[in-house]
Design a protein around this motif. Structure first.
Motif, PDB file in Angstrom:
ATOM      1  N   GLU A 145     -33.329  49.767  98.639  1.00 41.48           N
ATOM      2  CA  GLU A 145     -33.319  51.354  98.519  1.00 41.48           C
ATOM      3  C   GLU A 145     -31.865  51.674  98.916  1.00 41.48           C
ATOM      4  O   GLU A 145     -31.309  52.552  97.902  1.00 41.48           O
ATOM      5  CB  GLU A 145     -34.316  51.876  99.226  1.00 41.48           C
ATOM      6  N   ARG A 171     -29.308  50.636  96.180  1.00 42.30           N
ATOM      7  CA  ARG A 171     -29.577  51.511  95.172  1.00 42.30           C
ATOM      8  C   ARG A 171     -29.064  52.896  95.529  1.00 42.30           C
ATOM      9  O   ARG A 171     -28.056  53.286  94.562  1.00 42.30           O
ATOM     10  CB  ARG A 171     -30.920  51.385  94.636  1.00 42.30           C
ATOM     11  N   ASP A 172     -29.251  53.404  96.392  1.00 39.35           N
ATOM     12  CA  ASP A 172     -29.158  54.768  96.702  1.00 39.35           C
ATOM     13  C   ASP A 172     -27.458  55.057  96.950  1.00 39.35           C
ATOM     14  O   ASP A 172     -26.829  55.992  96.654  1.00 39.35           O
ATOM     15  CB  ASP A 172     -30.088  55.544  97.758  1.00 39.35           C
ATOM     16  N   GLU A 195     -23.324  51.412  91.319  1.00 36.19           N
ATOM     17  CA  GLU A 195     -24.593  50.735  90.638  1.00 36.19           C
ATOM     18  C   GLU A 195     -24.502  49.388  89.946  1.00 36.19           C
ATOM     19  O   GLU A 195     -25.197  48.698  90.190  1.00 36.19           O
ATOM     20  CB  GLU A 195     -24.825  51.747  89.574  1.00 36.19           C
ATOM     21  N   ARG A 252     -25.179  46.423  92.424  1.00 33.10           N
ATOM     22  CA  ARG A 252     -26.177  46.394  93.051  1.00 33.10           C
ATOM     23  C   ARG A 252     -26.691  44.845  93.206  1.00 33.10           C
ATOM     24  O   ARG A 252     -27.098  44.455  94.266  1.00 33.10           O
ATOM     25  CB  ARG A 252     -27.513  47.025  92.189  1.00 33.10           C
ATOM     26  N   THR A 303     -37.894  46.936  87.916  1.00 32.05           N
ATOM     27  CA  THR A 303     -36.996  47.802  87.149  1.00 32.05           C
ATOM     28  C   THR A 303     -36.372  48.711  87.767  1.00 32.05           C
ATOM     29  O   THR A 303     -35.045  49.020  87.609  1.00 32.05           O
ATOM     30  CB  THR A 303     -37.838  47.952  85.795  1.00 32.05           C
ATOM     31  N   VAL A 304     -36.963  49.512  88.725  1.00 32.89           N
ATOM     32  CA  VAL A 304     -36.286  50.603  89.130  1.00 32.89           C
ATOM     33  C   VAL A 304     -34.913  50.260  89.927  1.00 32.89           C
ATOM     34  O   VAL A 304     -34.232  51.338  90.245  1.00 32.89           O
ATOM     35  CB  VAL A 304     -37.364  51.534  89.983  1.00 32.89           C
ATOM     36  N   ALA A 351     -28.202  49.517  85.161  1.00 30.80           N
ATOM     37  CA  ALA A 351     -27.836  49.790  83.777  1.00 30.80           C
ATOM     38  C   ALA A 351     -26.814  48.830  83.342  1.00 30.80           C
ATOM     39  O   ALA A 351     -27.030  48.032  82.255  1.00 30.80           O
ATOM     40  CB  ALA A 351     -27.893  50.955  83.121  1.00 30.80           C
TER      41      ALA A 351
END
Lengths: 401, 400
Positions: B262, B265-266, B270, B273, B359-360, B364
């Protein structure tokens, strides 16, 4: 045992205490083989006879119409494969098979096996409101149709199907057809009376009604012919060979009787639970949409399929595990990593896109579910959605230019 | 249990041969002890066995079911080949008698075309024996062949059925045929390694290859509850149990990874990651290695297989490990790995629909050519040391 709020009763239900009590003797002293000629065996067969008669009386068929099976899957397979194969000769070989639009895999995959044998297998479709497109369905019934199979209520979204109308239309249009209904989810919640429904057979399962797993039955009205799936010692009038499961059978029938005794109260109770669900969801002020194909009154109230909002951009499976952490057990419409092509036909036929299907969460209830369970469950869902929105969305917003 | 297994009693034994090169020098005794231990443990579910160590050979005495024990031992690393054999005194008559029995059995089991190209091959470790190897070959062949002339045809160079005889100082072994083993080194003889095990296809194969070279593999798995369910943990245990055929006892550490994931990710770019998740895993695995006394890490990485496994990204990821990283699959194509995974029986388990990363958490557009300095910059933004210490503290260790 861990304390949890169990909202997954369409998957299975806990065994009722009375059910366990009637089973125990058949796991202890009464271990005889029902087919034996000595008293030890005959006593067990008598218990099975009695169970068979009780179940037959509940659903309005002759005792001989009850075929005990290992559960709902076997019962549906026996109906689909057994009935179609038994009737194919009458229509000159194979024949036409017509299925409802959201049948359980134990019906639809069995029908795929028929397709491989040369049967012409067709599936109905949903109308815009999510109900069965009845006119279209009836149109598809043919002179050479050997099997029409439509579930009473969907395990995925609780939508019900007009089985009685389908059966009577099938009699007119398809004289050779065996009409079967998968009653696994509806059994114990909706009244099940085979002559009244007009079907040739119905599949039921014990563990969805607080009975044991591994036990169920195909209920057959009249003398509908069935080709067996298993061959052997000729048990169950030759339709289902294999030594009977006495503990499973007496447990199942006890569970069925209990469910039947309280069927009207159960249905009323489940409707109240669905009402609680709806008002709690309103109170969340998040756009959780409870699916009600064909309208709220047409849905089996024990099953609530909910389309979760986006944001948060989280699949239902992630929500499910977060709920689990809060002690609430539910199920997701589709696994997180399932491929789009595997998206449930029942859901896509309701007009949901592949992304939406991943956001279907299912709560399901039984007579042992309380209103508080539903409140706690929905509030936990609200908390999880909020938590996920705060955790996931900022990160996403971040990357958007 | 087959009938022949039942009536053979304890006469039959399994003659185990191991590679010679690996056992020179001081390590020899340790190597042999480890192999004997692994043999006993592998056979245990089939029969208790006693292991006798001879020069360059091990004789495994199963209490029963010698054939099944032999089939099981084929999967013990460090074994070059093995034969189900009988032992007798080293005179020609005794040897001939056993040769008759073993040949009769081999021919009973044979289903292919006949006559079978055949030969006798004697190996003589007692050079004082009055007969040479070649003389014994000939004497025995003369005794067993006439009665089987229609089914056996002598072919010294291309024999399919070889009647083996090993003559020793006081006794001899007689056997028909031999099975090839997997080779490699006995598990445990090269020390411990920590394998980063995902639920995927590659890492179990990488672990297996490290076991083959004598590593005792400790497994590190990373768990993102509650994004991922309990089913993923069960899948890890299933994989490790399946690998138990080659390494009977395995330690599995389940490291909670959610908070780290987390945070990355945050707060991190991105695209980085996945690389950053993996760097963190390498640090945690290094930590675990320290605790377990392991000398290296093992991963299932394969060059270019996915975005995180480009040369640049592997460099960024590997830089976080404080120990050498073994990447047995680095130059394998996916299909080559799948072929092995199928043989091992891990493929079906890896294919179970249990995600190993939600997946979260996936970016992308993952970075293809990561730069180490950017990793370090990103990591400086979050309290990784603290998060990792906390994860390590809440690690659950189980022995499978």
């Amino acid at each position: 045992m861990e304390r949890s709020i169990y909202l997954d009763c369409a998957a299975t239900t806990p065994v009722a205490r009375e059910v366990k009590a009637v089973m125990v003797p058949y796991l202890e002293d009464e271990w005889g083989n029902p087919s034996s000629r000595h008293a030890r065996g005959v006593r067990v067969m008598s218990a099975i006879d009695e169970a068979r008669a009780s179940l037959a009386a509940l659903v309005g068929i002759a005792d001989e119409g009850v075929v005990f099976t290992s559960g709902g899957t076997e019962a549906n397979n026996l109906a689909v494969l057994g009935a179609a194969r038994a009737r194919s000769a009458r229509v000159g070989g194979t024949g036409h098979v017509l299925l409802g639009p959201s049948e359980h895999p134990c019906v639809s995959r069995a029908a795929e096996a028929l397709a491989e044998e040369g049967f012409d297998v067709e599936t109905g479709r949903h109308a815009d409101d999510g109900a069965l497109d009845l006119e279209d369905f009836v149109e598809r019934m043919r002179e050479d149709t050997v099997l029409v199979a439509v579930m009473l209520a969907s395990n995925e979204h609780g939508g019900t199907y007009p089985v009685r109308t389908i059966a009577s239309r099938a009699r007119e249009r398809s004289p050779h057809a065996h009409v079967h209904t998968d009653a696994v989810q509806a059994f114990g919640k909706l009244a099940l009376d085979l002559p009244e429904l007009g079907v040739d057979s119905a599949a039921v399962s014990a563990h969805k009604v607080h009975g044991p797993k591994g036990s169920g039955a195909l209920l057959v009205a009249g003398n509908a012919p069935l080709r067996p799936l298993f061959f052997g010692g000729g048990q169950e009038r030759g339709v289902r060979s294999g030594t009977e499961n006495p503990a499973g059978i007496v447990g199942f029938v006890r569970a069925a009787v209990l469910a039947d005794d309280s069927q009207e109260e159960t249905l009323a109770h489940l409707r109240r639970l669905r009402g609680v669900l709806a008002s709690e969801i309103d109170a969340l002020e998040r756009s959780v949409r409870v699916l009600s194909p064909g309208g709220e009154n047409a849905v089996l109230p024990s099953i609530a399929a909910m389309l979760l909002p986006d944001p948060p951009d989280a699949p239902a499976e992630v929500v499910l595990h977060h709920l689990e952490e809060r002690g609430v057990l539910a199920s997701a419409g589709s696994a997180c990593n399932s491929k789009k092509k595997d998206a449930s036909p029942a859901m896509t036929s309701l007009g949901l896109g592949p992304e939406e299907v991943l956001r279907i969460l299912r709560f399901s209830f039984s007579r042992s579910t309380t209103e508080d369970d539903v409140r706690v469950g929905v509030r936990a869902l609200g908390d999880v959605l909020e938590e996920l929105a705060s955790k996931i969305e900022p990160a996403r917003a971040d990357r958007r230019p | 249990m087959t009938v022949d297994d039942a009536d053979e009693g304890d006469e039959r034994l399994v003659l185990v041969r191991y590679g010679e090169l690996a056992i020179k020098g001081k390590n020899r005794s340790e190597f042999e002890k480890a192999l004997a231990r692994n043999i006993v443990s592998a056979a245990a579910a089939i029969s208790p066995v006693e292991v006798e160590r001879l020069r360059g050979r091990m004789v495994v005495h199963p209490k029963r079911r010698a054939e099944r024990v032999a089939r099981r031992l084929v999967d013990v690393f460090g074994i070059a080949s093995l034969s189900v054999a009988r032992r007798c005194s080293n005179d020609v008559d005794s040897i001939a008698e056993l040769a008759e029995r073993e040949l009769t059995r081999a021919l009973d089991e044979h289903t292919g075309p006949t006559p079978i190209p055949f030969r006798v091959r004697t190996r003589r470790s007692d050079k004082r024996h009055p007969l040479t190897s070649t003389e014994i070959d000939k004497l025995i062949a003369d005794r067993v062949l006439p009665a089987r002339a229609d089914r056996l045809r002598v072919d010294l160079d291309h024999a399919e059925l070889v009647l083996g005889i090993e003559v020793r100082e006081r006794d001899a072994f007689v056997f028909a045929g031999r099975e090839r083993g997997l080779g490699g080194l006995p598990v445990g003889t090269l020390g411990k390694a920590v394998c980063l095990l995902s639920g995927g296809i590659d890492s179990p194969v990488a672990a297996w290859m490290a076991m083959k070279r004598g590593c005792d593999v400790v497994f590190a798995s990373f768990h993102s509850a509650p994004y991922i369910g309990e089913g993923s943990r069960r899948k890890i245990v299933q994989l490790v149990k399946r690998l138990g055929r080659w390494q009977p006892r395995s330690r599995v550490a389940s490291i909670p990874f959610t908070a780290i994931q987390e945070a990355i990710r945050d707060s991190c770019p991105e695209g980085y990651r996945t690389v950053l998740y993996r760097r963190s895993m390498q640090r945690l695995a290094t930590e675990l290695a320290g605790r377990e006394g392991a000398g290296c890490l093992v991963t299932g990485e394969s060059l270019g297989q996915v975005a995180s496994q480009t040369m640049e990204n592997l460099t960024c990821i590997g830089a976080a490990a404080k120990l050498p990283v073994l990447r047995p699959l680095i130059c394998f194509d996916k299909q080559e790995t799948i072929d092995i995974a199928r043989r091992l029986g891990t493929f079906e388990i890896s294919n179970l629909p249990e995600p190993d990363c939600c997946t979260v958490f996936l970016p992308a557009r993952p970075v293809i050519r990561g730069v180490l300095s950017r990793c370090l910059d990103a990591e400086a933004r979050i309290p990784l040391t603290e998060l990792e210490a906390n994860a390590f503290e809440h690690m659950e260790v189980t022995d499978v």
